[in-house]
Write a protein that holds these residues in place. Sequence first.
Motif, PDB file in Angstrom:
ATOM      1  N   LEU A  35       0.683  -1.142  -0.064  1.00 61.12           N
ATOM      2  CA  LEU A  35      -0.089   0.002   0.012  1.00 61.12           C
ATOM      3  C   LEU A  35       0.985   1.127  -0.074  1.00 61.12           C
ATOM      4  N   PRO A  55      -2.814   1.970  -4.117  1.00 62.78           N
ATOM      5  CA  PRO A  55      -3.648   0.949  -3.955  1.00 62.78           C
ATOM      6  C   PRO A  55      -3.415  -0.700  -4.275  1.00 62.78           C
ATOM      7  N   ALA A  72      -2.311   0.806  -9.062  1.00 58.74           N
ATOM      8  CA  ALA A  72      -2.535  -0.304  -7.967  1.00 58.74           C
ATOM      9  C   ALA A  72      -1.242  -1.340  -8.206  1.00 58.74           C
ATOM     10  N   GLY A  76      -7.833   0.997  -0.860  1.00 59.72           N
ATOM     11  CA  GLY A  76      -6.777   2.243  -1.025  1.00 59.72           C
ATOM     12  C   GLY A  76      -5.758   2.431  -0.096  1.00 59.72           C
ATOM     13  N   GLN A  77      -4.975   3.369  -0.568  1.00 58.62           N
ATOM     14  CA  GLN A  77      -3.691   3.798   0.593  1.00 58.62           C
ATOM     15  C   GLN A  77      -4.021   3.983   1.789  1.00 58.62           C
ATOM     16  N   LEU A  93     -12.172  -0.151  -1.288  1.00 58.05           N
ATOM     17  CA  LEU A  93     -12.775   0.953  -2.144  1.00 58.05           C
ATOM     18  C   LEU A  93     -13.791   0.119  -3.161  1.00 58.05           C
ATOM     19  N   LEU A 142     -11.098   2.141  -8.271  1.00 62.34           N
ATOM     20  CA  LEU A 142      -9.935   2.395  -8.233  1.00 62.34           C
ATOM     21  C   LEU A 142      -9.172   3.693  -8.579  1.00 62.34           C
ATOM     22  N   GLY A 173     -10.474   6.194  -6.199  1.00 63.40           N
ATOM     23  CA  GLY A 173      -9.817   6.158  -4.988  1.00 63.40           C
ATOM     24  C   GLY A 173      -8.341   6.777  -5.177  1.00 63.40           C
ATOM     25  N   VAL A 174      -7.574   6.440  -6.290  1.00 65.28           N
ATOM     26  CA  VAL A 174      -6.421   6.992  -6.533  1.00 65.28           C
ATOM     27  C   VAL A 174      -6.596   8.408  -6.707  1.00 65.28           C
TER      28      VAL A 174
END
Length: 224
Positions: free
Chosen positions: A73, A77, A110, A189-190, A195, A216, A219-220
């Motif tokens: 992480l 992601p 990711a 997610g980080q 997510l 994804l 989320g990024v």
Amino acid sequence: MSLQARLDAFKADFRSGKPPFNAPPEIHPVMERATAELIDGGAAARALKVGDRAPAFTLNDPDGKPISSADLLARGPLVISFYRGVWCPYCNMELQALEAARLAIETAGATLVAISPQKPANSRRSARENSLGFPILSDPGNEVAAAFGLRFALPDYLVELYKKLGNNLPLTNGDDSWTLPMPGRFAIGQDGNVLYAEVNPDYTKRPEPEDLLPALRAGVAQPA
């Protein structure tokens, strides 16, 4: 052809009993009973959902190297697919579809991994036979699968069927628990939150790999 179309075609051929499967017809009601009991028991409702905190883990890759979710992480992601094992044709087709989508997943920032209860030697075989460019991490006893809400114990009648079919899970997995993960796919997610989550007690049903890309990418776009 979509992943689910491939799975459906395989299922139809398998149920037909035609070569090379030659599956005895009496096995299908047993397998379907076990799936129906998982569904009716609400197994999927116990799995992690979008917005939940994903558990941290450290698992070995096929070469025995420990891989931690924290380290993964830190790069971006994480996409995880829970994989039953090299013996599962539905799972292998899913891995192949994920490999085909790996560039899109990595382009979204990711890292992709699969998690399986099987021993490392079987993960190496899975990666080789499915031409994978991502690792299958070994999850002894399905402990990480349990933390994600996916682990279930096979009922006695299904254990007996597996034994008759020569599917020796204790030998494949290296433990006597006779447990498996429900097929599940997650994007994390980080910040450690889920997510995207797709879990289905019916192992013949799998989402398309592309389905997770919007969540994804969204989320990024959010700050870590």
